[in-house]
Structure formats: C-alpha cells, structure tokens
Design a protein around this motif. Structure first.
Motif, short mmCIF file in Angstrom:
data_model
loop_
_atom_site.label_atom_id
_atom_site.label_comp_id
_atom_site.label_asym_id
_atom_site.label_seq_id
_atom_site.Cartn_x
_atom_site.Cartn_y
_atom_site.Cartn_z
N UNK A 8 3.12 -0.33 3.74
CA UNK A 8 2.36 -1.04 4.77
C UNK A 8 0.90 -0.61 4.77
N UNK A 9 0.67 0.70 4.72
CA UNK A 9 -0.70 1.21 4.71
C UNK A 9 -1.40 0.82 3.41
N UNK A 10 -0.70 0.90 2.30
CA UNK A 10 -1.29 0.54 1.01
C UNK A 10 -1.75 -0.91 1.00
N UNK A 11 -0.95 -1.79 1.62
CA UNK A 11 -1.32 -3.21 1.68
C UNK A 11 -2.57 -3.41 2.54
N UNK A 12 -2.62 -2.75 3.70
CA UNK A 12 -3.79 -2.87 4.56
C UNK A 12 -5.03 -2.29 3.91
#
Length: 234
Positions: A8-12
């Motif tokens: 999730x953080x990598x996508x953001x």
C-alpha cells in the motif's frame, strides 16, 4: 499484514513520485531537484521503517512528543527528521535534540533555545523560516510576516548552532494555492539576494504539490498521498 501495508505504501509512494516528476517536467525542471519529505504524523514507527526500506530518506513530524518518540525508535535507520509543526518556545531545545531540520522558525524568541539544544546535541541544526502567505490582517496559518523575514534571517545567521537553509510556507486555508505560491516565489527572490546559499523552498503538500513545484519548491511535504488516511487518534 506487513506485506499488505508495504504494498500500500509502495503504491502511494510511486504515485507521488510520478506526480512530482510530471510537475517538475512541466516546469522545465528535473525531478531529482524536488525532494520528497513524507509526513508521518499519527502513523506508527512501523510505517517509518517501511518507508526507509522503500528508499525514503526524509520524514516530517509536527507534534513534539510523537516526533521525539518516533525518532528514538527509528534512530537506527539514518533518516533525516524534519520538524514542521508550530513550535513552542519551551519545546524548542528539546526539538533540536532530534530534528535535523526545523522548518517552522517564525520568530526570534525560538533561536536561543534551538541554539542551546543544538549545542547539547553537538550538531548544527538546519533552519527554514516559515513565511505567512495569508493576506495582511487575516488570521490563518503560522509564519513570519514577509516584511519580517529579512531581520529574522539575519538573526539566524548570527546564532551559534543554526544554519539558515531557506524558506517554508503553507498555502492559506480557503484560497487557491496558485496565487499564494506566486507570492512566495517573489518573497524568495528577495531573500536569495542576501542569502544565495539558502536555496531550500519547502512548499506543497498532497493537494497542491504541483502548484508549489511550478513556483520553485525544492521540497514537498506529503502525508496522506503516500500513507493513506490518517489513523484516528484516541
């Protein structure tokens, strides 16, 4: 759980970096000339560790108690900690004990205490002057009045343990950010005449980073666009 949060953080993070690159290109600038500060307010230290693993080097906090605890817990990561919140004089020395950059210096009464904290830590603290972009006479965001920036900058330069690095600002509430960042660019032009080495301009957040980059931001402070909705604070 950790794997899902990392994804999730990598996508953001990827989406935010793409926004930065697109805005920089549109402004005729290089993407690498715009630095990302991820604002981790209310997010756990575990998220900070994920960010470090994804290549983030700069994180921002704006509440002293939370920031101090998180910086201590993540001391092994070698991150650069930015204090970006309103700063109380009685907390300034303590903030200098862990913050590498204090972005919210808006009055001279903070300087002796920041200097003391820097001395106790044995480290030079980088300082940004927070400039108010609110129209004259209207209460709003924190920050020094543009007319006071010159004197405040001179006081920082004369204070032991502090290094003047540039300016910080937040677009006013209830106003389109573009005109505010135009005003900021003009303030910065005058500032750089006397302090050409203090080239940092920290401006732009999740909702207005493109406009900030258009008008010269070298650093953007992004929280929710990278990390998602802020957790509910109990």
């Amino acid at each position: 759980m950790t794997t899902g949060r990392t994804e999730e953080i990598a996508a953001g993070l990827a989406e935010t970096r793409e926004r930065i690159a697109t805005a920089a290109s549109a402004a005729g600038r290089l993407a690498e000339d715009v630095h990302l500060i991820v604002v981790t307010k209310f997010f756990p230290a575990s998220d900070v560790r994920i960010l470090a693993g994804l290549g983030v080097t700069d994180v921002g906090e704006n509440r002293h108690q939370e920031a101090a605890a998180k910086a201590a817990e993540c001391a092994d990561l070698g991150l650069r900690w930015h204090y970006i919140g309103g700063l109380q004089s009685n907390k300034a020395a303590a903030v200098a004990g862990y913050a590498d950059v204090v972005e919210s210096v808006d009055r001279s009464s903070l300087l002796p205490r920041l200097s003391r904290g820097a001395g106790e830590r044995g480290q030079i603290i980088d300082v940004l002057l927070q400039v108010s972009l609110d129209p004259p006479g209207r209460a709003g965001r924190a920050g020094a009045e543009p007319g006071d920036v010159r004197d405040l900058a001179a006081e920082v330069v004369a204070t032991d343990g502090l290094r003047l690095r540039g300016l910080m600002a937040v677009a006013p509430l209830g106003e389109e950010p573009e005109p505010a960042f135009v005003r900021l660019a003009r303030i910065r032009e005058d500032f750089l005449v006397e302090h050409p080495e203090a080239t940092v301009l920290s401006a732009g957040m999740s909702g207005d980073l493109e406009q900030a980059i258009t008008h010269g931001a070298t650093h953007v402070r992004v929280g929710s666009a990278v990390l998602g909705e802020r957790p509910t604070v109990k």
